[in-house]
Scaffold this active site. Structure first.
Site, short mmCIF file in Angstrom:
data_model
loop_
_atom_site.label_atom_id
_atom_site.label_comp_id
_atom_site.label_asym_id
_atom_site.label_seq_id
_atom_site.Cartn_x
_atom_site.Cartn_y
_atom_site.Cartn_z
N GLU A 76 -4.05 -1.73 5.84
CA GLU A 76 -4.74 -0.96 4.80
C GLU A 76 -5.70 -1.79 3.96
O GLU A 76 -6.73 -1.29 3.51
CB GLU A 76 -3.71 -0.28 3.87
CG GLU A 76 -3.01 0.92 4.48
CD GLU A 76 -1.78 0.57 5.29
OE1 GLU A 76 -1.55 -0.63 5.56
OE2 GLU A 76 -1.03 1.49 5.65
N ALA A 109 -2.81 6.76 8.81
CA ALA A 109 -3.31 7.98 8.16
C ALA A 109 -4.70 8.25 8.70
O ALA A 109 -5.40 7.34 9.16
CB ALA A 109 -3.35 7.77 6.65
N GLU A 117 4.72 2.82 8.78
CA GLU A 117 5.53 3.37 7.69
C GLU A 117 6.44 4.50 8.18
O GLU A 117 7.59 4.61 7.77
CB GLU A 117 4.62 3.89 6.57
CG GLU A 117 3.87 2.78 5.85
CD GLU A 117 2.84 3.32 4.89
OE1 GLU A 117 1.79 3.85 5.34
OE2 GLU A 117 3.06 3.21 3.66
N GLY A 153 0.15 4.08 8.33
CA GLY A 153 1.13 5.16 8.20
C GLY A 153 2.04 5.27 9.41
O GLY A 153 3.16 5.80 9.30
#
Ligand code: COA
Length: 276
Positions: free
Chosen positions: A150, A82, A130, A127
């Site tokens: 993270e 992200a 993911e 992300g």
């Protein structure tokens, strides 16, 4: 009203009037290729980029000329997570909203009735890992790197990582990756079951294309039922999931594709599926 000269293959994102700023979208030989294209920021997922990913997967699913999807990244990253510059100022409720939106859009890759393959060319962190896990299969270049770092930022994954990672690699290995923030290479990702295959970088897109082409030669309704039974089945008890599988098995028995597949076998010829 569409003109009679309008063909299914014209239903590309461009023809539907969609324009992308942060990704590339193309259709060739029934495969839609979505390339995350923000290489100067290692394809970090801004809110705008996630929105475009949603538009692109919707376009691929809606386009009858598309049979499968490859998702990859431009440059040296698949997706390096992200966009941390956006996360830095988020409020608690803003963060919940961000996570729920990302989860919903990533879920469209998983729920797609057409196979989705992540062709992981480089960093797949946070992300990015993911997003790759939301696809049905993952093919990794030998240069790919995976991780959920993270916790180094004082947060946890918010786009499905805490749920899809243990489903793929088991609870112990998932917790190890999540809690250590360790970054692993493609060989290790293959060893633990995070990726389906590792190939030299130059073979990445050809391998993903060959795999999708092989899937697209099978009965499309059956392939779609495989996805649905596996993805939805994961949210059910074993008993309910087995009943769901049996229902799909029964429904497929009413299709022209089943008749064709079995007839072709008995006649020792290749099947010609119609998807009906
Ligand atoms: N969000 C925002 N920007 C990012 C980013 C992210 N997740 N990942 C990389 N970038 C940007 C960098 O800030 C840099 O931008 P700049 O040139 O304007 O300074 C550019 O992408 C290149 O990254 P850089 O860190 O210089 O490359 P590197 O080869 O030294 O390191 C990584 C590569 C992937 C190890 C490193 O970029 C990194 O750790 N990224 C964050 C990974 C992460 O924590 N992801 C989870 C986020 S929740």
């Amino acid at each position: 009203m569409l003109s009679s000269r309008f063909r299914d293959s014209d239903l590309t994102a461009a023809n539907l009037g969609m324009s992308y700023e942060l990704l590339l979208y193309s259709v060739s030989d029934r495969i839609a290729t979505i390339t995350v294209n923000r290489p100067d920021k290692l394809n970090a997922l801004s809110a705008a980029l996630i929105g475009e990913l949603g538009t692109a997967i919707d376009a691929a699913v809606a386009d009858p000329s598309v049979g499968g999807v490859i998702l990859t990244g431009a440059g040296r990253a698949f997706v390096a997570g992200a966009d941390i510059s956006e996360l830095a100022g988020q409020t608690p409720m803003g963060a919940v909203t961000r996570a729920r939106r990302g989860q919903e859009i990533f879920g469209r890759f998983e729920r797609s009735p057409k196979p989705t393959i992540a062709a992981v060319n480089g960093f797949a962190l946070g992300g990015g890992c993911e997003l790759a896990m939301a696809c049905h299969l993952r093919i990794a270049s030998e240069f790919a790197k995976f991780g959920q770092p993270e916790v180094k930022l004082g947060i946890i994954p918010g786009y499905g990582g805490t749920q899809r990672l243990p489903r793929l690699v088991g609870t112990g290995r998932a917790l190890q990756l999540l809690m250590t923030a360790e970054v692993i290479d493609a060989t290790e990702a293959y060893r633990i079951g995070l990726v389906n295959k590792v190939v030299p970088g130059t073979d990445l897109l050809p391998t993903a294309t060959a795999m999708l082409t092989a899937m697209m030669a099978n009965g499309p309704l059956a392939v779609r039922a495989c996805i649905d039974a596996v993805v939805r089945g994961q949210d059910m008890s074993l008993g309910d999931a087995l009943a769901y599988e049996a229902a799909h098995f029964g429904t497929l028995s009413s299709t022209a594709d089943m008749a064709e597949g079995m007839q072709a076998f008995l006649e020792k010829r290749a099947p010609g599926f119609s998807g009906a």
